[in-house]
Design an enzyme around this catalytic site. Structure first.
Site, PDB file in Angstrom:
ATOM      1  N   GLY A 123       0.809  -1.231   0.000  1.00  0.00           N
ATOM      2  CA  GLY A 123       0.000   0.000   0.000  1.00  0.00           C
ATOM      3  C   GLY A 123       0.834   1.269   0.000  1.00  0.00           C
ATOM      4  N   LYS A 124       1.868   1.293   0.831  1.00  0.00           N
ATOM      5  CA  LYS A 124       2.626   2.549   0.952  1.00  0.00           C
ATOM      6  C   LYS A 124       3.563   2.719  -0.247  1.00  0.00           C
ATOM      7  CE  LYS A 124       2.076   2.217   5.898  1.00  0.00           C
ATOM      8  NZ  LYS A 124       1.703   0.780   5.966  1.00  0.00           N
ATOM      9  N   CYS A 242       2.527   0.399  13.259  1.00  0.00           N
ATOM     10  CA  CYS A 242       1.111   0.510  13.647  1.00  0.00           C
ATOM     11  C   CYS A 242       0.989   0.079  15.106  1.00  0.00           C
ATOM     12  CB  CYS A 242       0.213  -0.303  12.718  1.00  0.00           C
ATOM     13  SG  CYS A 242       0.565  -2.051  12.696  1.00  0.00           S
TER      14      CYS A 242
HETATM   15  C1  SAM Z   1       3.812  -3.630   8.527  1.00  0.00           C
HETATM   16  S1  SAM Z   1       4.138  -4.750   7.246  1.00  0.00           S
HETATM   17  C2  SAM Z   1       4.525  -3.680   5.920  1.00  0.00           C
HETATM   18  C3  SAM Z   1       3.326  -3.072   5.262  1.00  0.00           C
HETATM   19  C4  SAM Z   1       3.690  -2.368   3.958  1.00  0.00           C
HETATM   20  N1  SAM Z   1       4.671  -1.330   4.176  1.00  0.00           N
HETATM   21  C5  SAM Z   1       2.481  -1.775   3.275  1.00  0.00           C
HETATM   22  O1  SAM Z   1       2.278  -0.577   3.300  1.00  0.00           O
HETATM   23  O2  SAM Z   1       1.729  -2.539   2.666  1.00  0.00           O
HETATM   24  C6  SAM Z   1       5.706  -5.342   7.663  1.00  0.00           C
HETATM   25  C7  SAM Z   1       6.342  -6.229   6.602  1.00  0.00           C
HETATM   26  O3  SAM Z   1       7.664  -6.498   7.059  1.00  0.00           O
HETATM   27  C8  SAM Z   1       8.030  -7.766   6.593  1.00  0.00           C
HETATM   28  N2  SAM Z   1       9.153  -8.187   7.463  1.00  0.00           N
HETATM   29  C9  SAM Z   1       9.111  -8.820   8.662  1.00  0.00           C
HETATM   30  N3  SAM Z   1      10.341  -8.977   9.163  1.00  0.00           N
HETATM   31  C10 SAM Z   1      11.190  -8.432   8.253  1.00  0.00           C
HETATM   32  C11 SAM Z   1      12.588  -8.295   8.181  1.00  0.00           C
HETATM   33  N4  SAM Z   1      13.364  -8.764   9.150  1.00  0.00           N
HETATM   34  N5  SAM Z   1      13.116  -7.695   7.100  1.00  0.00           N
HETATM   35  C12 SAM Z   1      12.330  -7.224   6.096  1.00  0.00           C
HETATM   36  N6  SAM Z   1      11.001  -7.342   6.102  1.00  0.00           N
HETATM   37  C13 SAM Z   1      10.431  -7.921   7.170  1.00  0.00           C
HETATM   38  C14 SAM Z   1       6.781  -8.591   6.722  1.00  0.00           C
HETATM   39  O4  SAM Z   1       6.825  -9.692   5.826  1.00  0.00           O
HETATM   40  C15 SAM Z   1       5.697  -7.563   6.381  1.00  0.00           C
HETATM   41  O5  SAM Z   1       5.297  -7.692   5.045  1.00  0.00           O
END
Ligand code: SAM
Length: 316
Positions: A123-124, A242
């Site tokens: 989304g972002k 969030c």
């Molecule tokens: C809050 S979500 C991101 C939402 C996204 N920015 C959006 O706007 O749709 C966090 C994301 O971080 C990823 N993630 C988790 N641990 C991570 C890591 N160590 N390094 C990179 N990405 C990671 C997850 O798979 C997840 O998709």
């Protein structure tokens, strides 16, 4: 821990964080936060206009967001069933209004090299691309391969062009990506998700614990440090979550500010009544005073709880 005890621990923590009484916490975390609508500006002009007309017709209660072009608050989510199919066609993106904040704060400019370190589902990143009409060198990253694959599919659906899509762990991304490569970096990290908690649901705190917050805190601090290394002098890093626990919000940003004297925290430049300043202390820990420019979004009928800090690196 029993679920009742967990709820009490959550209420105590949130009452401290938000400066309200424990018995008021339930009413703040009581509800489904409505989605907002962002009309995809990457559509051609005619389809864009048709889409705006359609959504305004089906959802007459829409309120334009004055700090975010092409986006509308949708307090009652009236007309949802009519509008949902447009999301499946890449014409609108539906998400809580808090998620509109980081791309606007990042303020990517045409021609910028932009990295979104935790991008999926997108989304972002898609919003960043839409703001500059795809005129940026956009690198997407997400460490979860299935989520990265979905991200690629959605990028195609929304007409988003990107230069790279990688699956590095954010905490080590500086080992694989060249230093000082990006004008803008978004770090929208995995977190404990307190801003989305709905205490009406019996399993609302199933994945929440103070131990998990402690674990995330150190991981997020490492991610901030890795992101710092990839940022060009003069560049901008937006860190967002969030969640509302200061361990996952002010703490990682404070750490990176302590380690690197060429960083500053900038005001976002737009506001809503739910936007509160970052904290300067928490349970004995003191934070850099400049964190007052960060924004904590108080959960409301419109916004999920959220945190955003806009950090800039001095030009060399
Ligand atoms: C809050 S979500 C991101 C939402 C996204 N920015 C959006 O706007 O749709 C966090 C994301 O971080 C990823 N993630 C988790 N641990 C991570 C890591 N160590 N390094 C990179 N990405 C990671 C997850 O798979 C997840 O998709």
């Amino acid at each position: 821990m029993s679920s009742q005890r967990k709820t009490r621990t959550f209420e105590k923590r949130m009452s401290e964080v938000l400066g309200i009484r424990p018995d008021e916490v339930e009413s703040v975390f009581r509800g489904a936060r409505p989605t907002s609508i962002r009309v995809n500006r990457l559509l051609d002009d005619e389809r864009y206009r048709e889409t705006v007309e359609f959504v305004r017709d089906k959802a007459p209660g829409l309120i334009p967001v004055d700090w975010c072009e092409h986006a509308f608050l949708w307090p009652d989510n009236d007309g949802f069933d009519d509008i949902l199919p447009l999301a499946h066609e890449g014409r609108v993106y539906l998400q809580n209004a808090a998620s509109l904040i980081p791309p606007v704060a990042l303020d990517a400019q045409p021609g910028d090299a932009v990295l979104d370190i935790a991008s999926a589902p997108g989304g972002k990143a898609f919003h960043i691309a839409a703001r500059v009409g795809n005129d940026c060198e956009l690198w997407l990253n997400d460490s979860a391969p299935p989520r990265a694959r979905k991200l690629a599919e959605l990028a195609e659906l929304y007409g988003v062009r990107y230069a790279e899509l990688t699956t590095h762990n954010a905490q080590y991304i500086d080992k694989s990506v060249p230093a000082e490569r990006f004008d803008r970096i978004l770090l929208d990290v995995q977190c404990s998700g307190e801003g989305r908690v709905n205490l009406r649901k019996s399993d609302a705190l199933r994945y929440w614990s103070e131990e998990r917050i402690e674990k995330y805190k150190f991981l997020q601090a490492k991610m901030c440090d890795a992101a710092y290394k990839l940022l060009k002098p003069g560049g901008t890093l937006v860190y967002s979550t969030c969640t509302l626990s200061p361990e996952e919000d002010e703490f990682p940003v404070n750490k990176v500010l302590q380690r690197h004297s060429d960083l500053a925290v900038e005001p976002l430049g737009f506001s809503e009544e739910e936007f509160l300043p970052g904290l300067n202390s928490w349970r004995g820990a003191k934070f850099d005073k400049r964190l007052k420019h960060a924004v904590r979004v108080m959960p409301s009928d419109v916004f999920e709880g959220f945190f955003v800090a806009k950090v800039t690196k001095a030009a060399s």
